[in-house]
Design a protein around this motif. Structure first.
Motif, mmCIF file in Angstrom:
data_model
loop_
_atom_site.group_PDB
_atom_site.id
_atom_site.type_symbol
_atom_site.label_atom_id
_atom_site.label_comp_id
_atom_site.label_asym_id
_atom_site.label_seq_id
_atom_site.Cartn_x
_atom_site.Cartn_y
_atom_site.Cartn_z
ATOM 1 N N GLY A 137 -2.113 5.492 4.436
ATOM 2 C CA GLY A 137 -1.114 4.459 4.766
ATOM 3 C C GLY A 137 -1.426 3.121 4.123
ATOM 4 O O GLY A 137 -0.646 2.174 4.214
ATOM 5 N N ALA A 187 0.892 1.062 1.227
ATOM 6 C CA ALA A 187 1.946 0.084 1.507
ATOM 7 C C ALA A 187 1.391 -1.334 1.382
ATOM 8 O O ALA A 187 2.096 -2.257 0.969
ATOM 9 N N ALA A 233 1.201 -2.155 -2.270
ATOM 10 C CA ALA A 233 2.554 -2.430 -2.756
ATOM 11 C C ALA A 233 3.008 -3.816 -2.309
ATOM 12 O O ALA A 233 3.601 -4.581 -3.087
ATOM 13 N N PHE A 234 2.703 -4.179 -1.074
ATOM 14 C CA PHE A 234 3.105 -5.485 -0.556
ATOM 15 C C PHE A 234 2.525 -6.609 -1.423
ATOM 16 O O PHE A 234 3.181 -7.602 -1.724
ATOM 17 N N PHE A 240 -1.724 -2.799 6.748
ATOM 18 C CA PHE A 240 -0.599 -1.871 6.782
ATOM 19 C C PHE A 240 -0.987 -0.533 7.396
ATOM 20 O O PHE A 240 -0.217 0.066 8.144
#
Ligand code: PFF
Length: 445
Positions: free
Chosen positions: A193, A196, A199-200, A272
């Motif tokens: 996980g 993310a 990516a953020f 995240f």
């Protein structure tokens, strides 16, 4: 008079300057500021600002110090006459303001290092951890004692002098810092996980950009590179007069940017993976992360490693914040280093008392509607450092001008075309942009 000290080597200078740059600003402030300002979009603006303003003002400070071999007050005075000495003094005062709240945060960091080692943060409940953080930071004696302990470490290091104190500490601590940072980032990115979070940080959301994003990025850039308060000028003044500067400056900038990115990559995936908000603000480090550490496999090692990293980063920066004042009083007023260190450290600590108390024990300690702590942070980061950077750019670009150009192209190993580009940036780009951003950050426009 005793001869002024020099760095033992150029690498020693780079380590010390990178030690100054990489600090709480990279590991505590950068991730939550990026989080509050849209992640990837903020990052792009931040990198642009570093490339344009960061490089030019950093080089201006280092050249100024190297050419004059003086502290900020003496350096401005030597090249510009008495009238420019207050410009250097502003830097010294800014250092006192920054260090006063920096040691408070550093004190919390020491507490969290101890707590995480002793298993005292073993909860996955952010509410509970939040209450624990408020209890610590809002206390009276514990945070003050921790800040004093940290200040004693700073004083002991700076008291050792340039090569035996500052350079030696950085030579040991900087490799340790990067080792911890890389280890933590690699581990975080393997968490299920965690993608993310990556990516953020790396995928820009341009809808989040506003004028305030630029202000936040500029303030972050100057704070992170230790600019606008004579710190890099002072470190530059311990270089030998003909030391080459191009590669060293590039290395300092790269290490600072890489450290901020690694910190983001170590923290955002955790945030995240454990479903907490990246916009948690200053509490991100002390509330959100411990909850995640408690829940993750290996958290008993990752937690202490993280807080050790934060303490080391804070120490190598804090020593550099004190040094301009020390060099001013020893150069210009003939004070001994030992006496100067303890006097200046005590003044900073005294100024840190209301900052610390305003975190909860005495909420009435406010300036202009902000807690004393936030007011100091705001005054230093959003006003005094940009003003200092503006004065430095104008002074080096316009007053020293041709002399600066010769200094850079003749004896620093920087190609003339780059040196000319640098002068143009200092003359025409940095000043108006800094004025605009200052007007914005102070709410005047
Ligand atoms: N650059 C340091 C950080 O990012 O934490 C903070 C800092 C150090 C600011 C030295 C100013 C300074 F002169």
């Amino acid at each position: 008079m005793k001869a002024r000290e020099n760095w033992g080597s150029r690498l020693g200078f780079v380590m010390a300057a990178a030690g100054s740059a990489v600090g709480l600003g990279n590991i505590w402030r950068f991730p939550y500021t990026a989080g509050e300002n849209g992640g990837g979009a903020f990052l792009i603006i931040y990198l642009g600002i570093i490339a344009i303003f960061g490089v030019s003002v950093l080089l201006a400070e280092i050249v100024l110090g190297r050419a004059t071999q003086r502290n900020p007050v003496g350096a401005f005075g030597q090249l510009g006459g008495r009238i420019w000495r207050p410009a250097g003094l502003l830097g010294v005062i800014t250092g006192f303001v920054i260090l006063s709240f920096y040691v408070v945060v550093a004190g919390w960091t020491l507490a969290y290092l101890g707590l995480s080692l002793a298993g005292g943060l073993d909860s996955t409940d952010p509410d509970l951890l939040g209450a624990q953080f408020v209890a610590l930071s809002g206390g009276i004696w514990a945070p003050l004692a921790l800040a004093a302990l940290f200040m004693a470490l700073v004083g002991a290091t700076v008291g050792g002098g340039i090569t035996r104190g500052i350079e030696r500490a950085n030579r040991v601590l900087m490799p340790l810092l990067f080792l911890l940072l890389v280890g933590l980032a690699v581990y975080a990115m393997t968490l299920p996980g965690g993608g993310a979070g990556v990516a953020f940080l790396l995928q820009p959301d341009f809808s989040k950009i506003s004028g305030a994003t630029f202000t936040a990025a500029l303030a972050q850039a100057f704070f992170s590179l230790s600019l606008g308060m004579g710190c890099m000028l002072t470190y530059g003044s311990y270089l030998r007069p003909h030391e080459r500067l191009g590669v060293a400056t590039g290395a300092i900038i790269s290490l600072d940017v890489v450290a901020a990115l690694l910190a983001g990559l170590a923290i955002m995936p955790v945030v995240f993976a454990f479903g907490v908000s990246p916009e948690a603000g200053p509490g991100l480090t002390f509330i959100t992360l411990p909850a995640a550490f408690a829940a993750m496999p290996g958290g008993a090692i990752v937690g202490p490693a993280f807080f050790l990293l934060l303490s080391v980063a804070a120490l190598t920066s804090a020593i550099s914040i004190l040094e301009p004042a020390i060099s001013w009083l020893t150069d210009e007023h003939g004070w001994s280093r030992g006496r100067t260190v303890w006097v200046c450290a005590s003044i900073c600590l005294a100024l840190g008392v209301p900052s610390s108390l305003s975190m909860g024990a005495a909420p009435g300690l406010q300036i202009a509607g902000m807690s004393f702590f936030n007011a100091m942070d705001f005054a230093a980061t959003n006003v005094m450092m940009p003003v200092g950077a503006l004065i430095t750019a104008v002074f080096v670009g316009w007053f020293w001008g041709q002399g600066a150009l010769e200094e850079l192209s003749n004896t620093s190993g920087v190609a003339p075309i780059w040196a000319r580009g640098w002068l143009l940036l200092l003359r025409f780009v940095a000043p108006p942009a800094l004025v605009l951003i200052l007007l914005q950050s102070t709410g005047l426009i």
